[in-house]
Design an enzyme around this catalytic site. Structure first.
Site, PDB file in Angstrom:
ATOM      1  N   CYS A 175       0.831  -1.200   0.000  1.00 34.11           N
ATOM      2  CA  CYS A 175       0.000   0.000   0.000  1.00 34.11           C
ATOM      3  C   CYS A 175       0.872   1.259   0.000  1.00 34.11           C
ATOM      4  O   CYS A 175       1.511   1.567  -0.990  1.00 34.11           O
ATOM      5  CB  CYS A 175      -0.965  -0.033   1.200  1.00 34.11           C
ATOM      6  SG  CYS A 175      -2.373   1.085   1.014  1.00 34.11           S
TER       7      CYS A 175
ATOM      8  N   HIS B 157      -3.478  -5.617   0.895  1.00 31.59           N
ATOM      9  CA  HIS B 157      -2.793  -5.855   2.169  1.00 31.59           C
ATOM     10  C   HIS B 157      -2.715  -7.334   2.507  1.00 31.59           C
ATOM     11  O   HIS B 157      -3.609  -7.851   3.183  1.00 31.59           O
ATOM     12  CB  HIS B 157      -3.545  -5.151   3.294  1.00 31.59           C
ATOM     13  CG  HIS B 157      -3.422  -3.664   3.290  1.00 31.59           C
ATOM     14  ND1 HIS B 157      -2.446  -2.995   3.988  1.00 31.59           N
ATOM     15  CD2 HIS B 157      -4.137  -2.707   2.665  1.00 31.59           C
ATOM     16  CE1 HIS B 157      -2.569  -1.696   3.797  1.00 31.59           C
ATOM     17  NE2 HIS B 157      -3.593  -1.482   2.999  1.00 31.59           N
TER      18      HIS B 157
ATOM     19  N   GLU C 196      -1.009  -8.661   4.718  1.00 34.14           N
ATOM     20  CA  GLU C 196      -0.905  -8.827   6.183  1.00 34.14           C
ATOM     21  C   GLU C 196      -2.272  -8.786   6.862  1.00 34.14           C
ATOM     22  O   GLU C 196      -2.392  -9.131   8.031  1.00 34.14           O
ATOM     23  CB  GLU C 196       0.046  -7.775   6.766  1.00 34.14           C
ATOM     24  CG  GLU C 196      -0.563  -6.414   7.085  1.00 34.14           C
ATOM     25  CD  GLU C 196      -0.747  -5.513   5.864  1.00 34.14           C
ATOM     26  OE1 GLU C 196      -0.650  -6.021   4.726  1.00 34.14           O
ATOM     27  OE2 GLU C 196      -1.005  -4.306   6.038  1.00 34.14           O
TER      28      GLU C 196
END
Lengths: 831, 250
Positions: free
Chosen positions: B86, B194, B196
């Protein structure tokens, strides 16, 4: 003239001449001018209040002092109209670690972890400058949470707007949503829930209530106290500018549109994020004695409130306040509401810790004063005393008004009927229907049960809010277990095996019709929403949004609504630990619907047991717990059919409510229910449709007994009802548990086909593909907002304070409304 | 394996990245403050999401001048792994470590939602555990994620297998639906989604786990003496033979 010298050891020498009265700052009006020309009125003081100030001080206040009394004695800061009612709220319980009076309330999760939370309104700024108004609302509530030593973990936002058929409402709505996202996304706290409700009573005065939730060790609470005589006082963060002067008095003024835009602050979320990290790091060093956000009334309220809580005094040297503009006067510095500033009291000798931390984060810090023990708020400017006021008079002894309260309910006047019905051009000129049968008859002539379902699903207050939530970062911090769109959000708590469930609720229509029951319903529904995901409600924060308190009818609503909330809080065991009152929500003489909004926090002990509100599979049984209700009183359907809130608030029995909620929690805990969703706006039919839509699973309800009032059966908003999906094998156990809990339970039907079918032996009300329901439900809001989505040609023209221009605007849209009425087209979208 | 997660003023997914790596790989992770210039002790560095410097001027435009970027540059040259997520992706394009730029979403709104992605290339150390053509679910959360590059660059990226993932449902107007790109050597990867935030089923997807597992497997299969003396072979030269998640399972 007193002189100040700073000694080597970092202590200020006592200033000589303290007993002499403060001087008038060059350029300010003299005390005599203020008295003679009644300038104090512009500062927000009434004649009586000004006279009391002068009497207590034993002299005429100077301009700085009069300004400070003006803001601290404003409704916004002093709660002078609401205090007598707020004291009835239950505020204690074994779960409460911090009740009202601090920057935020705190509850115990039971394993050494605590949750700090508070909700605050930013209605007036958002009406004028929607993006910044909403953004600074989020920033302000964020600071209230981390000043308690809590790491913020979630935001929720409760919004009220006029009908989206109005271009100006679309402009406000789009920019408020963007402003909430603009601040919340940047600081990296997920926005996990909230509401958006649309009603014409909010057209000129939208409500923007922001809630923030944070987590801290139960033993690590920090307070906003200025204690320890001689301890240094620092201002950290942004420099002080002229923005937002008079924000607090502005919030307490009748008509936001009559005020200038300069009273709205501008937010800097990047600085807010740095300030949050630096403050949490600073608090972790143990050097902080007290810390407080400079919110409404800026330096004035933070200093006075911190001194008041510690029972002492505070002395400030205003020429040391870092400013961003030249020639700022003490008056301007004290009243500025520049954002992203904090007032911090450190332990003497630990200043270096603060300097190191603040420099690491690239933030400014300035020592501007010290804690005293003489109970005075004393202000110096270039060695001259420019203000000296007793803290107790400013804060603790601020005026309290027992405003006249109307003895009987104010007649609900359908002034708003025309605009309200823009979307449904009903024949609302027929007058107020007298009986429930008449309402049902009128509704049936307007639309069939099936058409009502589709209309209600497309009503922006009910329809899918993804258009809103997808503009918020809902998953940053990687701890959002259940995001927006369900009954309640669930967020994991780091450092704990538990989670918190969060929701906001409040229905102005119910409160308008029956303030006491409406207030109770706000609390009951919030607790019910938490119970639906399996959480145990702990406590609540509130935003009490009402009209003009000088109107006895509004005070009746306030007194009754808070009494209703109190009853519900006691029975549901959810004390009030923080909150905020927003009066003067009116424009052009029209008060909003009285709208107490409740933000509730519950604890989830087993995160793997959390259930959602979507039907999960075919062949399962769908049941409804709670009392049967077929009354349309207070319902959205009645509002749409009649043109304004009609009848009474829906039925609520708090003991039954408590039983239903505790049964639902037990069922979730024993994994006996696969999906749960409460009955609220739009009634049972909308609840069932939403469960079909969310899961993409159909439902067949074929009642064995004929229903005398189909619309009532389908769309009643009677309280204390919860729908659940239960497997066939578990049905018997569930039935037994319901009987044991003394909670009525009815088997409605079975999940299955790709369609939603409902009917009784007399009639099939509808047979609709779930895909069609999904489409109607999901497209309503994007369609209504289509004109502001995509590249904007330009913002809608700025509405300044010009009343004439505003009325022109209203008239033009009224004409549009009439034209559309003739064509009979649905006014959800107007290009 | 030693991981670093850079923290710029305004980063807000640093903690999420640390948690994801720790939970998925079991490795230790250091948070590295933006003023630290030397990253030579790390095998992989993650530039996390957020709003470095408030996205003022342009997202990533100020962060690229941070001292830590010198260390990131050295790691990239040495063939170590650099992952930008990002805002980290935006910083990498601003720093010239990845081609192209991230512009404001075409609809001008912030967008946060679970997004289906197609894995376009698995020749890099970041996507080795995925199959080509595999569809994975990873959330996005950005206001400035519209990938832009000139036609020639786009053609090159596609031809040299440097488009790592692309959107199946373009959420922001990215050219050629590009969601993430690799550098020429294949050791620098930036993507807007994302991973994560997609490392456990309760998050709605665990499809992001294999990004970190792939990276770990790559680093641990390298000879120990790789000391930044030679550049790794360019991505196009490598064969794409790796099967899905075989060594580190989910």
């Amino acid at each position: 003239m007193a002189t100040e010298t700073r000694k080597e050891d970092g202590q200020w020498a006592p200033a000589p001449g303290q007993s002499s009265p403060p001087v008038t700052v060059p350029g300010d009006p003299t005390p005599q001018d203020i008295a003679q020309d009644k300038l104090y009125r512009q500062l927000g003081l009434t004649d009586a209040e000004y006279q009391r100030v002068a009497a207590e001080l034993g002299r005429l206040p100077n301009y700085v002092e009069a300004g400070i009394f003006g803001v601290l004695w404003s409704e916004h800061c002093s709660y002078k109209s609401s205090k007598p009612y707020l004291k009835h709220f239950p505020t204690t319980g074994p779960q409460v670690l911090q009740g009202p009076g601090e920057n935020a309330g705190i509850v115990d999760l039971g394993d050494g972890t605590a949750v700090a939370f508070k909700m605050e309104s930013h209605n007036h700024p958002s009406a004028i400058e929607p993006y910044q108004g909403a953004a600074t609302g989020v920033g302000g509530i964020l600071r209230d949470i981390f000043t308690m030593g809590a790491r913020p973990i979630a935001f929720l936002d409760s919004l009220r707007f006029g009908p989206l058929s109005e271009p100006h409402t679309r402009y406000l709505f789009a920019n408020v949503v963007a402003g909430i996202g603009g601040y919340g996304n940047c600081v990296g706290i997920p926005t996990v829930g909230g509401e958006a409700v649309f009603h014409s009573a909010y057209t000129a005065n939208p409500l923007v209530n922001a809630m923030c939730v944070g987590v801290l060790p139960a033993a690590g609470i920090v307070k906003g106290q200025a204690s320890g005589v001689g301890n240094p006082v620092f201002v950290i963060g942004a420099r002080t500018g002229r923005d937002g002067i008079h924000g607090a008095t502005f919030a307490s003024a009748e008509d936001p549109h009559a005020k200038e835009r300069s009273a709205v602050q501008v937010g800097d979320p990047f600085l807010g994020k740095l300030l949050m990290e630096a403050s949490l790091e600073l608090i972790a060093t143990g050097a902080v004695v007290g810390i407080q956000d400079m919110g409404a009334a800026g330096l004035t309220s933070s200093a006075a409130e911190m001194a008041s809580r510690a029972g002492g005094g505070i002395e400030m040297f205003l020429d040391r306040v870092p400013v961003r503009e030249t020639h700022m006067t003490p008056y301007e510095m004290m009243l500025s509401e520049s954002q992203e500033r904090m007032l911090v009291v450190l332990e003497r000798g630990k200043e270096d810790l603060a300097l190191t931390t603040l420099h690491k984060w690239g933030l400014e810090i300035a020592e501007i004063g010290r804690v005293t023990n003489d109970g005075q708020l004393r202000l110096w400017f270039h060695d001259t005393k420019v203000g000296e006021m007793p803290v107790r008079l400013l804060v603790d002894e601020a005026p309290v008004y027992n405003r006249p309260v109307q003895a009987s309910p104010p007649l609900w006047l359908p002034q708003t009927a025309q605009a309200e019905n823009a979307q449904f051009p009903a024949e609302s000129s027929e007058g107020v229907p007298e009986s429930e049968a008449a309402v049902e008859q009128r509704a049936l002539t307007l639309a069939s049960p099936e058409q009502w379902l589709l209309r209600l699903l497309a009503d922006p207050s009910i329809a899918d809010k993804s258009w809103v939530f997808r503009q918020y970062d809902t998953t940053v911090r990687a701890s959002t277990l259940v995001g927006p769109g369900g009954d309640a959000a669930v967020v994991k708590v780091s450092g704990s095996r538990k989670g918190v469930a969060l929701c906001t609720d409040g229905n102005g229509r119910y409160v308008a019709l029956n303030p006491r029951r409406g207030g109770a319903i706000a609390v009951a529904e919030a607790a019910r929403n938490l119970s639906c995901v399996g959480a145990k409600p702990l406590a609540l924060t509130d935003c009490l949004n009402f009209g003009n308190p000088e109107n006895p009818g509004v005070m009746y609503q306030f007194a009754e609504a808070t009494a209703g909330m109190t009853e519900a809080c006691q029975i549901l065991n959810t004390p009030v630990v923080s909150g905020n009152v927003s009066f003067y929500n009116q424009s052009y003489g029209q008060d909003i619907l009285p709208t107490p909004v409740v933000g509730m926090v519950g604890v989830v002990d087993s995160l793997d047991k959390v259930v959602g509100g979507a039907f999960t599979c075919q062949g399962a049984v769908v049941v409804v717990f709670g009392p049967q209700d077929t009354s349309l009183r207070g319902s959205l359907l009645a509002n749409e059919a009649v043109g304004f809130p009609w009848g009474d608030a829906p039925a609520l029995r708090l003991e039954m409510e408590a039983s239903v909620q505790s049964l639902v929690r037990a069922l979730v805990d024993r994994r006996l229910v696969q999906a749960v969703h409460d009955v609220s706006e739009g009634g049972l039919a909308v609840t069932l449709a939403e469960m079909c839509i969310a899961g993409g699973v159909g439902l067949t309800v074929a009642l064995s007994e004929p229903v005398s009032s189909p619309l009532g059966w389908l769309y009643s908003e009677g309280q204390s009802r919860v729908v659940a999906q239960v497997s066939r094998e578990d049905l018997e156990v569930v039935e037994q548990l319901a009987v044991a809990a003394d909670v009525p339970m009815i088997v409605l039907g079975e999940t299955g086909t790709p369609d939603m079918t409902m009917g009784d032996p007399a009639e099939v009300w509808w047979h609709l593909p779930v895909a069609q329901l999904q489409q109607v439900y999901r497209e309503a809001l994007p369609k209504a907002m289509a004109t502001v989505d995509g590249p904007l040609p330009a913002e809608f023209p700025v509405r300044q304070s010009d009343r004439g221009e505003r009325q022109d605007l209203l008239r033009v849209s009224d004409e549009d409304g009439r034209r559309d009425l003739k064509t009979g087209k649905n006014q959800g979208v107007r290009s | 394996m030693k991981w670093a997660v850079v923290v710029f003023p305004g980063s807000n997914c640093d903690e999420d990245a640390v948690l994801a790596v720790t939970q998925v790989t079991g490795d230790s992770v250091d948070k590295v403050w933006y003023t630290q210039r030397d990253l030579s002790g790390y095998d992989a560095v993650i530039l996390p999401g957020g709003f470095s410097y408030g996205d003022y001027l342009r997202s990533g435009a100020i962060a690229r001048f941070s001292p830590v970027l010198a260390g990131v540059q050295e790691m990239a040259t040495a063939g170590k792994l650099v992952l930008g997520i990002c805002n980290g992706f935006q910083v990498l394009t601003e720093a010239g470590l990845l081609p192209g730029a991230l512009l404001r979403n075409d609809h001008l709104q912030f967008r946060c939602e679970m997004t289906p992605l197609e894995v376009m290339s698995n020749a890099s150390p970041f996507l080795a555990d995925y199959k080509i053509g595999e569809v994975i679910q990873v959330p996005i959360a950005h206001g400035e994620g519209r990938y832009y590059a000139d036609e020639q660059t786009l053609d090159q990226l596609v031809a040299s297998n440097r488009v790592g993932v692309r959107y199946l449902r373009n959420p922001n107007g990215s050219l050629r639906n590009i969601a993430g790109v690799l550098n020429e050597a294949g050791n620098v990867f930036g993507l807007m989604p994302h991973p994560e935030r997609a490392v456990a089923d309760w998050m709605g997807s665990s499809d992001g786990r294999r990004v970190f597992l792939s990276m770990k497997r790559f680093v641990e299969s390298q000879p120990v003496t790789r000391k930044g003396d030679e550049k790794v072979a360019s991505l196009g030269d490598r064969t794409q033979t790796v099967e899905v998640g075989q060594s580190h399972g989910n």
